[in-house]
Design a protein around this motif. Structure first.
Motif, short mmCIF file in Angstrom:
data_model
loop_
_atom_site.label_atom_id
_atom_site.label_comp_id
_atom_site.label_asym_id
_atom_site.label_seq_id
_atom_site.Cartn_x
_atom_site.Cartn_y
_atom_site.Cartn_z
N LYS A 84 44.34 48.87 32.75
CA LYS A 84 45.50 48.24 32.13
C LYS A 84 45.94 47.09 33.03
O LYS A 84 45.54 47.02 34.19
CB LYS A 84 46.64 49.26 31.99
N LEU A 85 46.74 46.21 32.47
CA LEU A 85 47.25 45.08 33.24
C LEU A 85 48.70 45.33 33.64
O LEU A 85 49.48 45.89 32.87
CB LEU A 85 47.17 43.79 32.41
N VAL A 86 49.03 44.94 34.86
CA VAL A 86 50.40 45.04 35.37
C VAL A 86 50.77 43.69 35.98
O VAL A 86 49.96 43.10 36.71
CB VAL A 86 50.51 46.16 36.44
N GLU A 87 51.95 43.21 35.68
CA GLU A 87 52.34 41.90 36.20
C GLU A 87 52.78 41.97 37.66
O GLU A 87 53.52 42.87 38.06
CB GLU A 87 53.47 41.29 35.36
N VAL A 88 52.28 41.02 38.44
CA VAL A 88 52.74 40.81 39.82
C VAL A 88 53.27 39.38 39.88
O VAL A 88 52.52 38.42 39.65
CB VAL A 88 51.59 41.00 40.83
#
Length: 304
Positions: free
Chosen positions: A19-23
């Motif tokens: 999954k993608l997670v914002e940084v």
């Protein structure tokens, strides 16, 4: 990178779609985001050379060219290990007990050549502090997104790409790993005025590899004789690299990179986008490109 535990882990089917997670507003693979504190605190060394690209912009190609330049065009020296072991990928955090790219980099003696896909604003600050040289390779957006789509299909650790149209819309919106292609290429382009960055174009490398290889050598303060230059050019053609297990990622188990779905090294040339884009999609990308790159001076060729 120790491939024994890697093989064991991969064969146990522990590789799952990510999954993608914002940084800081940029979508990253969840394992990278989870380890962000470690990555941001990475201690670069003054002798480090960093190779940076947006994913699937000719990364492996420029890595092999750099390694060849550093080793006098000697194919035997460049066959000492697969490319991902020679040049650790600092942003990669695979499941344990596999080592991360960060751990591989930290264990490596200087001088190191490292790889990243991070946009300029997320680069660990120690690289700027140490004034490390950076080689950046950019590829036109149309071929880049096609290659990235097929990479998602074959890489079992990447998010599910959906169909082509869905993936293209995500790409245009910057909702893919490493964020917006437009921000990425522009951010690094603007950074080259402030830092020791050699900014190369994939299409230029295709058009005149000898000229571009010389740029790399000059940037690294390495003199190449004509025979050495020719040898590097010959050994870094797409056909040679596609057949070379040290560059084609065939040493990675298919439970991670399924090359029956799509080869890691697929087409390797400008213009394949025409097989994927509709006229409307092409015009849409052109419009976004014109808007996002306006005033930057950046131009890309979508065919040779």
């Amino acid at each position: 990178m120790d491939l024994k535990p890697r093989q064991e882990v991969l064969d146990c089917n522990l590789i799952k779609r990510s999954k993608l997670v914002e940084v800081k507003g940029v979508p990253l693979i969840i394992n990278t985001a989870t380890n962000w504190g470690h990555l941001w605190a990475f201690k670069a060394r003054p002798e480090d050379l960093l190779i940076c690209t947006y994913p699937k912009a000719g990364t492996t190609w420029i890595q092999e060219i750099v390694d060849m330049v550093q080793h006098g065009g000697d194919p035997q020296k460049c066959a000492r290990a697969p490319i991902h072991e020679r040049m650790p990928f600092t942003d990669l955090f695979p499941p344990k007990p596999m080592t991360s790219g960060l751990e591989d980099a930290e264990a490596m003696p200087s001088p190191r050549t490292l790889k990243t896909h991070l946009p300029v604003q997320l680069l660990p600050p120690s690289f700027w502090v140490q004034k490390c040289k950076v080689i950046y390779m950019a590829r036109n957006a149309k071929d880049n997104v096609v290659s990235y789509f097929h990479f998602h299909r074959m890489n079992q650790g990447m998010p599910e790409p959906g169909n082509w149209d869905q993936f293209l819309q995500d790409f245009l919106a910057g909702k893919v790993a490493c964020g917006s292609w437009f921000d990425h290429v522009r951010g690094w382009w603007e950074a080259k005025d402030r830092h020791p960055i050699l900014y190369l174009f994939y299409e230029d490398m295709k058009e005149d590899p000898a000229r571009e290889i010389q740029k790399v050598a000059q940037f690294l303060s390495i003199e190449l004789t004509e025979p050495v230059l020719k040898r590097i050019e010959q050994n870094t053609t797409f056909e040679i690299m596609k057949a070379n297990p040290m560059t084609n990622y065939s040493t990675i188990p298919s439970s991670f990179l399924d090359q029956t779905v799509s080869p890691f090294m697929r087409k390797g040339g400008p213009g394949d986008w025409k097989e994927h884009f509709t006229v409307a999609q092409s015009e849409q990308l052109d419009d976004v490109c014109a808007r996002k790159l306006e005033g930057s001076g950046l131009t890309f060729h979508t065919q040779l």
